[in-house]
Design a protein around this motif. Structure first.
Motif, PDB file in Angstrom:
ATOM      1  N   LYS A  75       0.852  -1.185   0.000  1.00 15.46           N
ATOM      2  CA  LYS A  75       0.000   0.000   0.000  1.00 15.46           C
ATOM      3  C   LYS A  75       0.888   1.235   0.000  1.00 15.46           C
ATOM      4  O   LYS A  75       1.530   1.536   1.000  1.00 15.46           O
ATOM      5  N   ASN A  76       0.893   1.957  -1.107  1.00 12.21           N
ATOM      6  CA  ASN A  76       1.683   3.176  -1.203  1.00 12.21           C
ATOM      7  C   ASN A  76       0.887   4.327  -0.592  1.00 12.21           C
ATOM      8  O   ASN A  76       0.582   5.319  -1.246  1.00 12.21           O
ATOM      9  N   GLN A  77       0.530   4.143   0.664  1.00 10.17           N
ATOM     10  CA  GLN A  77      -0.261   5.119   1.408  1.00 10.17           C
ATOM     11  C   GLN A  77       0.218   5.115   2.853  1.00 10.17           C
ATOM     12  O   GLN A  77       0.721   4.103   3.343  1.00 10.17           O
ATOM     13  N   ALA A  78       0.006   6.234   3.519  1.00  7.82           N
ATOM     14  CA  ALA A  78       0.231   6.268   4.964  1.00  7.82           C
ATOM     15  C   ALA A  78      -0.820   5.389   5.612  1.00  7.82           C
ATOM     16  O   ALA A  78      -1.944   5.259   5.107  1.00  7.82           O
ATOM     17  N   GLU A  79      -0.469   4.791   6.723  1.00  5.86           N
ATOM     18  CA  GLU A  79      -1.378   3.831   7.358  1.00  5.86           C
ATOM     19  C   GLU A  79      -2.756   4.413   7.672  1.00  5.86           C
ATOM     20  O   GLU A  79      -3.754   3.707   7.620  1.00  5.86           O
ATOM     21  N   GLY A  80      -2.846   5.693   7.964  1.00  7.70           N
ATOM     22  CA  GLY A  80      -4.125   6.312   8.292  1.00  7.70           C
ATOM     23  C   GLY A  80      -5.050   6.500   7.105  1.00  7.70           C
ATOM     24  O   GLY A  80      -6.237   6.755   7.270  1.00  7.70           O
ATOM     25  N   ASN A  81      -4.522   6.356   5.898  1.00  6.30           N
ATOM     26  CA  ASN A  81      -5.332   6.506   4.686  1.00  6.30           C
ATOM     27  C   ASN A  81      -5.769   5.174   4.088  1.00  6.30           C
ATOM     28  O   ASN A  81      -6.399   5.139   3.052  1.00  6.30           O
ATOM     29  N   ILE A  82      -5.417   4.083   4.743  1.00 11.80           N
ATOM     30  CA  ILE A  82      -5.710   2.754   4.206  1.00 11.80           C
ATOM     31  C   ILE A  82      -7.054   2.275   4.738  1.00 11.80           C
ATOM     32  O   ILE A  82      -7.323   2.338   5.932  1.00 11.80           O
ATOM     33  N   HIS A 124       2.433  10.355   3.904  1.00 18.14           N
ATOM     34  CA  HIS A 124       1.676  11.359   4.649  1.00 18.14           C
ATOM     35  C   HIS A 124       2.366  12.721   4.633  1.00 18.14           C
ATOM     36  O   HIS A 124       1.744  13.742   4.818  1.00 18.14           O
ATOM     37  N   LEU A 125       3.655  12.730   4.363  1.00 18.96           N
ATOM     38  CA  LEU A 125       4.391  13.994   4.354  1.00 18.96           C
ATOM     39  C   LEU A 125       3.989  14.877   3.177  1.00 18.96           C
ATOM     40  O   LEU A 125       3.922  16.086   3.298  1.00 18.96           O
ATOM     41  N   SER A 126       3.698  14.249   2.029  1.00 20.91           N
ATOM     42  CA  SER A 126       3.377  15.059   0.858  1.00 20.91           C
ATOM     43  C   SER A 126       1.883  15.074   0.538  1.00 20.91           C
ATOM     44  O   SER A 126       1.431  15.903  -0.221  1.00 20.91           O
ATOM     45  N   ASP A 127       1.122  14.143   1.086  1.00 18.42           N
ATOM     46  CA  ASP A 127      -0.325  14.123   0.837  1.00 18.42           C
ATOM     47  C   ASP A 127      -1.015  15.198   1.672  1.00 18.42           C
ATOM     48  O   ASP A 127      -0.469  15.722   2.618  1.00 18.42           O
ATOM     49  N   ALA A 128      -2.239  15.451   1.353  1.00 20.36           N
ATOM     50  CA  ALA A 128      -3.023  16.432   2.100  1.00 20.36           C
ATOM     51  C   ALA A 128      -3.645  15.818   3.350  1.00 20.36           C
ATOM     52  O   ALA A 128      -4.472  16.421   3.996  1.00 20.36           O
ATOM     53  N   SER A 129      -3.219  14.635   3.704  1.00 20.70           N
ATOM     54  CA  SER A 129      -3.784  13.939   4.860  1.00 20.70           C
ATOM     55  C   SER A 129      -3.425  14.651   6.155  1.00 20.70           C
ATOM     56  O   SER A 129      -2.317  15.130   6.335  1.00 20.70           O
ATOM     57  N   SER A 130      -4.384  14.700   7.058  1.00 23.24           N
ATOM     58  CA  SER A 130      -4.106  15.273   8.377  1.00 23.24           C
ATOM     59  C   SER A 130      -3.622  14.196   9.331  1.00 23.24           C
ATOM     60  O   SER A 130      -3.247  14.480  10.450  1.00 23.24           O
ATOM     61  N   TYR A 131      -3.615  12.956   8.880  1.00 22.39           N
ATOM     62  CA  TYR A 131      -3.210  11.835   9.723  1.00 22.39           C
ATOM     63  C   TYR A 131      -1.697  11.831   9.873  1.00 22.39           C
ATOM     64  O   TYR A 131      -0.965  11.968   8.911  1.00 22.39           O
ATOM     65  N   ASN A 132      -1.247  11.638  11.074  1.00 19.98           N
ATOM     66  CA  ASN A 132       0.173  11.502  11.350  1.00 19.98           C
ATOM     67  C   ASN A 132       0.373  10.176  12.064  1.00 19.98           C
ATOM     68  O   ASN A 132      -0.200   9.963  13.128  1.00 19.98           O
ATOM     69  N   PRO A 133       1.127   9.248  11.481  1.00 19.92           N
ATOM     70  CA  PRO A 133       1.292   7.948  12.107  1.00 19.92           C
ATOM     71  C   PRO A 133       1.787   8.073  13.549  1.00 19.92           C
ATOM     72  O   PRO A 133       2.633   8.906  13.851  1.00 19.92           O
TER      73      PRO A 133
END
Length: 192
Positions: A75-82, A124-133
């Motif tokens: 999964k090429n996503q931060a864990e909070g976006n999965i 998560h560093l470059s996405d617009a996600s507010s989730y921080n692992p």
């Protein structure tokens, strides 16, 4: 009778298996010929053409080593976006696909199968996600598991509620970032 007799035509590099189709990039660049596994998405398509009319889910990679059956989802996503539901569907459908093709029992599979989810928290560093692992929660879990005398990959937390599949469909379940995957599973999968 098996639907697919040999998986050899499905061999792919880690780069191909970890390719993010939406972005057109691999988040695990590895084209080493000795680091190949079976493209389980391709295996799924072949089996589904013969026995299923609707879409189902599957892990990206499959490999057999030392009497274990490894299912790996990249999964090429931060864990909070999965999506938890997406992973549950992949875990279930992948196991069902192998049970059908190899004509083994659920108990046999649960003694040999290993589910590995590899995520990319660098996204998560470059996405617009507010989730921080939560690295502090991971450290806390490792500490608690250390008290239970667990070491190595067994100290890492199992995320996304996937521990519910343990001992039912999978002998082991692991959720980890790219670097931990390389650290703990490259030596096991590729004899490093």
């Amino acid at each position: 009778m098996r639907i697919i007799d040999s998986y050899s035509k499905y061999l792919c590099s880690i780069s191909e298996l970890s390719r993010d189709k939406d972005r057109g990039i691999s988040f695990l660049e590895d084209d080493e010929k000795s680091h190949r596994m079976y493209n389980f998405d391709g295996i799924k398509k072949t089996i589904c053409k013969k026995i299923r009319g609707e879409k189902n889910y599957s892990c990206d990679a499959y490999w057999e080593k030392n009497n274990k059956k490894y299912f790996i989802e990249f999964k090429n996503q931060a864990e909070g976006n999965i999506s938890r539901e997406n992973l549950w569907n992949k875990a279930y459908d992948s196991a069902a696909m192998l049970l059908i093709n190899e004509n083994i029992t659920r108990e046999e599979l649960a003694q040999k199968a290993v589910l590995i989810i590899v995520y990319n928290n660098q996204r998560h560093l470059s996405d617009a996600s507010s989730y921080n692992p939560s690295q502090s929660m991971d450290k806390f879990t490792k500490k608690i598991k250390g008290f239970a005398k667990l070491t190595g990959v067994d100290q890492l937390p199992v995320k996304f509620g996937l521990d519910k599949f343990k001992d039912i469909l999978y002998h082991e379940v692991h959720t980890l970032g790219v670097e931990d995957f390389k650290k703990y599973f490259y030596p096991v999968l590729f004899d490093l």
